[in-house]
Scaffold this motif. Structure first.
Motif, PDB file in Angstrom:
ATOM      1  N   THR A 106      36.776  15.761 -13.893  1.00 26.69           N
ATOM      2  CA  THR A 106      35.963  15.359 -15.155  1.00 26.69           C
ATOM      3  C   THR A 106      35.794  14.016 -15.309  1.00 26.69           C
ATOM      4  O   THR A 106      34.933  13.727 -16.199  1.00 26.69           O
ATOM      5  CB  THR A 106      36.903  15.811 -16.242  1.00 26.69           C
ATOM      6  N   ILE A 347      28.955  16.148 -15.963  1.00 25.20           N
ATOM      7  CA  ILE A 347      30.172  15.830 -16.862  1.00 25.20           C
ATOM      8  C   ILE A 347      30.186  14.347 -17.495  1.00 25.20           C
ATOM      9  O   ILE A 347      30.330  14.187 -18.477  1.00 25.20           O
ATOM     10  CB  ILE A 347      31.467  16.178 -15.961  1.00 25.20           C
ATOM     11  N   ARG A 351      29.853  14.269 -21.446  1.00 26.62           N
ATOM     12  CA  ARG A 351      31.278  14.603 -21.761  1.00 26.62           C
ATOM     13  C   ARG A 351      31.417  14.410 -23.235  1.00 26.62           C
ATOM     14  O   ARG A 351      31.926  15.286 -24.097  1.00 26.62           O
ATOM     15  CB  ARG A 351      32.269  13.675 -21.012  1.00 26.62           C
TER      16      ARG A 351
END
Length: 364
Positions: A106, A347, A351
């Motif tokens: 991530t 991502i 995010r």
């Protein structure tokens, strides 16, 4: 974000954790004054590992590395995987150490884009396996995969069996009335598993519909904990039988830890249709004082000794195909066959927007 996983309870005492206030002085005499990457004196002195706060290896593993190399390994642990990368970015002009471990899927693209890493291609045999988990677009070899696992929902088998309620299977099942007030997850703004699960729902539902899905979960009584420990050991009924909720966000590798003494079957299971694959990487830090020592420590993380220790000490899968998994993992900790597919660049680009959208819908 406070990253806690099934590994956290094993981490105490694994390494000496240095106060961040003293980080800038660590190993000041163990390498060259410049940050060009040509370290000297790597056969003695200190190599500083900057990692998340769940890093743990069994007693004697790091001592083996120290004995073989003459290096002393010290650890700086600024927090979970998100906090780790944030600190690497904030301190890149005066890095916290030599090698970073625990940069996960991530946050991998952020670490690469911010220029906090040096290229390094390990010559360890397991590097071939590690390459199968390389960050897409990392053409320089800035990050090397060390371990991986699946973030998934877990269920308490006994709770469902005793009440005659079928266990859920899919994400959609969790919005049904029979599962009202049964689910506890972790906040993606404060928990790395929580962020991974949010991304899994986005992968399945789409960037628009995911908010509708979470609105349904909220209406169905989902509870949000700040970290994994609270969710698993306080709210989850399957940890010790005292929590009120039989569905929890954890890892596909969690069930083997719930095998009662004297039996050979876990009391919990993972829902493999709810998973996101999480890879953890290591990388040599730009500006490291002991680049050679960092490279040798990265190689050691890919050694058979470390790779074989990872399942029992950190509850993750080793990248090496040369080591045997524990027998109970073969049976009770299978990986998802189709984990949520989202590119790390996507991502990185979305995010904060995704977390903000989730927060508006679930927290309000």
């Amino acid at each position: 974000m406070a990253r806690t996983t099934p590994r956290t309870r094993l981490a105490a005492g694994a390494l000496t954790v240095l106060a961040l206030a003293g980080c800038s002085a660590i190993g000041a005499d163990d390498g060259p004054d410049d940050a060009t990457g040509d370290a000297t004196g790597a056969s003695d002195g200190t190599v500083t590992l900057v990692t998340h706060d769940s890093f743990a290896l069994s007693d004697g593993i790091l001592a083996q590395f120290e004995e073989e190399t003459g290096l002393t390994v010290k650890q700086v642990a600024p927090g979970d995987g998100g906090a780790l990368v944030n600190q690497l970015v904030l301190t890149k002009e005066n890095p916290l150490g030599d090698l970073a471990y625990g940069i996960d899927t991530t946050f991998a693209s952020r670490a690469i884009d911010e220029g906090v890493l040096l290229p390094y291609t390990s010559q360890a045999p397991a590097a071939v396996d590690a390459a199968q988990h390389a960050v897409p677009g990392d053409d320089e070899g800035l990050l090397t995969a060390v371990d991986f696992g699946d973030v998934c929902l877990n269920v308490d088998h006994a709770w469902f069996a005793e009440r005659g309620v079928p266990e859920p299977v899919t994400l959609d099942d969790l919005t049904k009335p029979e599962y009202k007030d049964l689910l506890v997850v972790t906040n993606p703004a404060t928990s790395s598993p929580g962020l991974s699960f949010l991304i899994a729902t986005i992968a399945q539902k789409g960037e628009v519909q995911y908010q509708d899905y979470w609105a349904k979960l909220r209406a169905n009584g989902v509870k949000v904990a700040e970290g994994w420990s609270d969710a698993y050991y306080t709210d989850f009924s399957g940890a010790d039988g005292n929590g009120p909720r039989p569905i929890v966000l954890s890892y596909a590798s969690s069930p083997p830890s719930t095998v009662p003494e004297g039996t050979d079957e876990p009391t919990t299971g993972a829902l493999l249709e709810t998973c996101m694959r999480q890879v953890e990487y290591a990388g040599v830090l730009a500006g490291a004082e002991n680049v050679e020592g960092a490279q040798r420590l990265l190689d050691f993380l890919l050694s058979d000794a470390v790779q074989a220790d990872i399942p029992g000490s950190m509850y993750m899968y080793p990248v090496s195909s040369a080591v045997d998994l524990p027998a109970e993992w073969e049976r009770w900790a299978p990986l998802a066959t189709d984990p949520a597919p989202i590119h790390p660049k996507d991502i990185e680009a979305n995010r904060e927007t995704w977390i903000a959208g989730w927060t508006d819908v679930v927290i309000g």
